[in-house]
Design an enzyme around this catalytic site. Structure first.
Site, PDB file in Angstrom:
ATOM      1  N   LYS A  75       0.686  -1.437  -0.318  1.00 46.63           N
ATOM      2  CA  LYS A  75      -0.273   0.025   0.068  1.00 46.63           C
ATOM      3  C   LYS A  75       1.072   1.311   0.072  1.00 46.63           C
ATOM      4  O   LYS A  75       1.817   1.082   0.451  1.00 46.63           O
ATOM      5  CB  LYS A  75      -1.409  -0.491   1.596  1.00 46.63           C
ATOM      6  CG  LYS A  75      -1.867   0.759   1.595  1.00 46.63           C
ATOM      7  CD  LYS A  75      -2.310   0.287   2.858  1.00 46.63           C
ATOM      8  CE  LYS A  75      -3.817   1.867   2.806  1.00 46.63           C
ATOM      9  NZ  LYS A  75      -4.560   1.671   4.008  1.00 46.63           N
ATOM     10  N   SER A 150      -9.993   1.619   3.010  1.00 45.01           N
ATOM     11  CA  SER A 150      -8.669   2.279   2.196  1.00 45.01           C
ATOM     12  C   SER A 150      -7.654   2.059   1.705  1.00 45.01           C
ATOM     13  O   SER A 150      -7.253   2.326   0.783  1.00 45.01           O
ATOM     14  CB  SER A 150      -8.154   3.934   2.937  1.00 45.01           C
ATOM     15  OG  SER A 150      -7.147   3.270   3.943  1.00 45.01           O
ATOM     16  N   SER A 174     -10.113  -0.381   7.480  1.00 45.96           N
ATOM     17  CA  SER A 174      -9.171  -0.030   5.831  1.00 45.96           C
ATOM     18  C   SER A 174      -8.581  -1.111   5.172  1.00 45.96           C
ATOM     19  O   SER A 174      -8.538  -1.373   4.426  1.00 45.96           O
ATOM     20  CB  SER A 174      -8.504   1.219   5.818  1.00 45.96           C
ATOM     21  OG  SER A 174      -9.019   2.759   6.145  1.00 45.96           O
TER      22      SER A 174
END
Lengths: 483, 95
Positions: A75, A150, A174
């Site tokens: 990420k 997210s 997330s």
């Protein structure tokens, strides 16, 4: 090749069925082929091939760590030395990290080959990946829908089989919510289990990194690499790391599963409730005992979170001021102008909203009424979980009240978007570990089952998830067009 | 709880956060909505509850006061917007 799990890939590499370079080139080609999903912000093609060649040499020499040569991606919240680390923001669009996050160092040491950096909501603030400066990620199951957020890029890339595993972070859901919406397996570890060093901070008392992959077995392998004490993270917990794969095959006979009645109220979509019910029935068949538990303070989780997270975000993001790194406005007239315009021009709307609320909550005269009050409520919520986990081994429920929603459907009403995090946020407040496991489909969109465990009981969660994946095949389904 | 445009401008200044004038009204609405949501907390009596800062109630760790890091100034300043002679440059603060 691309439908193989991370565990199968690692074994295949060892058996010499393919080289890491072949694998890496094949995944890089898939990433290119499906770039319209927008799951990657940066693809590090040259570094990946160089790392793959090195991995092949290590494999040939023998004695290579278990993940040697396995492709994956991070990420874009994890700092990667010499590679752009944007955190999904214009603010860090020019930020080439001068160091590696501990998690990145650990994967490098384990021999994993990083293919690049994954799209995400700006500074991890969002539940749909729509707040990213680099645009929305598409859900591979329904490309007009969001992948969740997210960690939306991580979830979409694993679901589309562009990579076998990815890192994610979870502050209010997330990892789990995008894993649920994209039909993959995700684990948010206990707070303090995985180092936050080099993981760009959003809400420091809630943020936790974790693995996202196809199966529980794969997330166990990845967590093995990620977990552990780190002196560089002041909130890291010094506690032994067990073998996360050792208990995967334990029997679930006699397992006590708690179902909080507050998780199954009117807010839950009826088809979602039916899917979760079916999953719970599978556990009954495996010999588990179902117990109703109660979380009377659960409804206060969202109010408490939307003070604590913005307050911590406003403090954490104050360092992004256009002075030492990141975006700087053109021709500042004075220092205040430099701060105000650099921040004003580089942050998106959702980030600004949270900075403003946090600044207000921490401002003179409001600190006790908001931040301290929210921290007190946080303890009540945490106590609810502690009491429930004295009666049961794990708690189960939905991850999200609905499956993936349409891109743009909720962007006009931020509050409505916040309310959809009701089943995940409380777990971050309590600091507990929790997983999302694929558990069916509604209108061809994936559904996630949430499994919540006690502090540092990740091995139990992985065992409970793995056993479910032995009797179901939801986690093996691949979206149409990505087979 | 309802915030005005003036309130938003004041908070934005505290945060040193530029906001376009045409967006202030919608921020005022969004923030008021968030504060209404948060106001649900006041229905609960928490007089005897200890605030929770770390989920495991850990205290901050201390370490010996020793130099453990090397100087990385050049690497850090290579990504800075403006530096000179090892210093970060900003507009003049003192006349």
């Amino acid at each position: 090749m691309h439908t193989k799990t991370l565990a199968q890939i690692a074994q295949g590499l060892r058996a010499g069925d393919y080289s890491s370079q072949e694998l890496t080139e094949s995944y890089l080609a898939r990433i290119k082929q499906h770039q319209d999903l927008n799951s990657f912000i940066t693809v590090t093609e040259h570094q990946a091939i160089a790392a793959a060649k090195q991995a092949d040499a290590m494999l040939a020499a023998g004695d290579a760590p278990f993940l040697t040569g396995v492709p994956m991606a991070h990420k874009d919240i994890f700092c990667t030395l010499g590679v752009k680390t944007s955190c999904g923001s214009k603010m860090l669009d020019n930020f080439i990290s001068p160091y590696n996050a501990t998690v990145v160092e650990k994967f490098n040491a384990a021999g994993a080959v990083s293919l690049g950096k994954l799209n995400m909501d700006e500074f991890a603030m969002g539940s749909s990946n729509e707040t990213s400066f680099y645009g929305t990620v598409k859900n591979p199951w329904a490309t007009h829908c969001v992948p969740g957020g997210s960690s939306g890029g991580s979830a979409a890339a694993v679901a589309a089989r562009l990579i076998p595993g990815a890192t994610g972070t979870d502050t209010g859901g997330s990892i789990r919510q995008p894993a649920a919406l994209c039909g993959i397996t995700g684990l948010k570890p206990t707070y303090g289990r995985v180092s936050r060093y080099g993981m760009i901070a959003y809400a420091s008392s809630l943020d936790q990194g974790g693995p996202m992959a196809q199966t529980a077995e794969d997330t166990a392998l990845m967590l093995q690499v990620m977990a552990g004490f780190d002196s560089q993270d002041s909130t890291s917990v010094d506690c032994a790391v067990p073998d996360y794969s050792a208990d995967l095959n334990n029997s679930l006979t006699g397992l006590k599963i708690g179902l909080p009645k507050e998780f199954f109220d009117e807010a839950l979509n009826s088809e979602m409730a039916a899917s979760i019910d079916t999953a719970i029935n599978e556990y009954r068949k495996m010999g588990a005992e179902i117990v109703e538990v109660s979380m009377p303070n659960l409804k206060l989780a969202i109010p408490s979170y939307y003070v604590i997270a913005p307050a911590e975000c406003s403090a954490n993001l104050s360092r992004l001021d256009g002075v030492r790194y990141g975006y700087r406005c053109e021709n500042p007239t004075d220092l205040n102008d430099l701060y105000i315009r650099s921040r004003g021009e580089a942050f998106g709307t959702e980030v600004k909203r949270r900075i403003l609320v946090g600044t207000y909550a921490l401002s003179e005269g409001y600190y006790d009424a908001y931040y301290i009050k929210a921290q007190k409520i946080r303890r009540l919520i945490s106590d609810d979980f502690k009491q429930a986990l004295e009666q049961v081994d794990v708690i189960m429920g939905p991850v999200s009240p609905t499956p993936a929603f349409g891109i743009g459907e909720k962007t006009d009403d931020p509050i409505e978007m916040y309310l959809a995090d009701i089943y995940t946020i409380a777990i971050n407040l309590a600091g507990l570990p929790a997983m999302s496991v694929p558990a069916g489909f509604i209108d061809n969109k994936p559904v996630g089952l949430q499994i919540i465990g006690n502090y540092f009981d990740e091995a139990k969660l992985l065992n409970v998830a793995h056993q479910y994946q032995q009797v179901t095949d939801w986690h093996q389904q691949t979206p149409k067009g990505f087979e | 709880m309802s915030l005005t445009v003036d309130d938003v401008n004041k908070i934005a200044y505290l945060a040193r956060l530029g906001i376009d004038a045409q967006d202030t009204e919608s921020y005022a609405q969004d923030l008021s909505g968030m504060l209404d949501l948060v106001a649900q907390m006041s229905a609960v009596n928490t007089d005897d509850v200890t605030p929770m800062a770390h989920p495991l109630d850990q205290a901050q760790r201390l370490r010996p006061d020793q130099v453990i890091e090397t100087n990385n100034r050049e690497a850090f300043q290579a990504i800075a917007p403006q530096v000179e002679a090892g210093l970060y440059l900003v507009p003049k603060v003192i006349e």
